[in-house]
Write a protein that holds these residues in place. Structure first.
Motif, PDB file in Angstrom:
ATOM      1  N   SER A  50       0.949  -1.150   0.115  1.00  0.00           N
ATOM      2  CA  SER A  50      -0.118  -0.009   0.138  1.00  0.00           C
ATOM      3  C   SER A  50       0.965   1.065  -0.124  1.00  0.00           C
ATOM      4  N   ILE A  51       0.659   2.222  -0.753  1.00  0.00           N
ATOM      5  CA  ILE A  51       1.509   3.500  -0.985  1.00  0.00           C
ATOM      6  C   ILE A  51       0.726   4.738  -0.834  1.00  0.00           C
ATOM      7  N   THR A  52       1.357   5.686  -0.693  1.00  0.00           N
ATOM      8  CA  THR A  52       0.956   6.897  -0.834  1.00  0.00           C
ATOM      9  C   THR A  52       1.187   7.663  -2.206  1.00  0.00           C
ATOM     10  N   GLY A  53       0.522   8.812  -2.701  1.00  0.00           N
ATOM     11  CA  GLY A  53       0.971   9.247  -3.890  1.00  0.00           C
ATOM     12  C   GLY A  53       0.206   8.585  -5.175  1.00  0.00           C
ATOM     13  N   GLY A  54       0.881   8.655  -6.227  1.00  0.00           N
ATOM     14  CA  GLY A  54       0.038   8.162  -7.423  1.00  0.00           C
ATOM     15  C   GLY A  54      -0.574   6.671  -7.666  1.00  0.00           C
ATOM     16  N   GLY A  55      -1.390   6.374  -6.776  1.00  0.00           N
ATOM     17  CA  GLY A  55      -1.750   5.154  -6.989  1.00  0.00           C
ATOM     18  C   GLY A  55      -2.011   4.576  -5.415  1.00  0.00           C
ATOM     19  N   ASP A  56      -2.749   3.413  -5.250  1.00  0.00           N
ATOM     20  CA  ASP A  56      -2.867   2.931  -3.928  1.00  0.00           C
ATOM     21  C   ASP A  56      -2.019   1.778  -3.489  1.00  0.00           C
ATOM     22  N   LEU A  57      -1.731   0.838  -4.612  1.00  0.00           N
ATOM     23  CA  LEU A  57      -0.744  -0.116  -4.497  1.00  0.00           C
ATOM     24  C   LEU A  57       0.358  -0.035  -5.387  1.00  0.00           C
ATOM     25  N   LEU A  58       1.360  -0.601  -5.015  1.00  0.00           N
ATOM     26  CA  LEU A  58       2.661  -0.678  -5.913  1.00  0.00           C
ATOM     27  C   LEU A  58       3.005  -2.094  -5.754  1.00  0.00           C
ATOM     28  N   THR A  59       3.201  -2.867  -7.040  1.00  0.00           N
ATOM     29  CA  THR A  59       3.648  -4.274  -6.866  1.00  0.00           C
ATOM     30  C   THR A  59       4.844  -4.468  -7.843  1.00  0.00           C
TER      31      THR A  59
END
Length: 158
Positions: free
Chosen positions: A96-105
């Motif tokens: 789960s991330i902040t910024g441009g998107g909700d998830l980074l895979t």
């Protein structure tokens, strides 16, 4: 949890010589085997040491393409999408991330066509709004923790 100088020496040995026995670690460090084992147990219990599995290469397993896929999720569906991602074997990490998107895979694939298939499968998951993909060209700094351990060890000495 405070990590002292002996802990950092132990961690350094574990990272540099992962297949060595506890007895040998104790000998190299000049401490009693019981002391070393107690330290290892505490480091595991406190979550500093999280595993002892071998490090595997997705590229050597036939998946040389590495991509980072940002996933935007419909509000309120983050847990559902996260659970669905766990069922996709080509996803080797998800955050789960902040910024441009909700998830980074972190996604691996056999080739670009396979990567496209994986991305299309992700887009079709309920709750996924859109994805943005960045393909890694070359690894510049491999995953590592030793420099951090050494920095903590220097701080513990001071």
């Amino acid at each position: 949890m405070a990590v002292d100088e002996l802990d950092t020496r132990i961690l350094r040995l574990l990272l540099e010589q992962p297949r060595t026995s506890v007895r040998e670690y104790a000998r190299v460090l000049g401490v009693a085997r019981g002391t070393l084992q107690a330290r290892l147990d505490r480091l595991e219990r406190d979550g500093v040491i999280t595993g002892s599995a071998p490090s595997l290469s997705p590229a050597a397993l036939g998946h040389p393409v590495l991509a980072f896929v940002h996933i935007e999720v419909t509000q309120g569906h983050l847990d559902d999408v996260g659970d669905a991602l766990a069922a996709v074997p080509e996803i080797i990490e998800a955050f789960s991330i902040t910024g441009g998107g909700d998830l980074l895979t972190r996604v691996v694939a056999r080739d670009n066509g396979h990567l496209e298939d994986v991305i299309q499968a992700l887009i079709s998951l309920p709750g996924v709004v859109r994805t943005r993909t960045e393909v890694a060209l070359r690894e510049r700094v491999p995953q590592r923790v030793l420099p951090l351990v050494e920095s903590i060890g220097r701080t513990a000495r001071n």
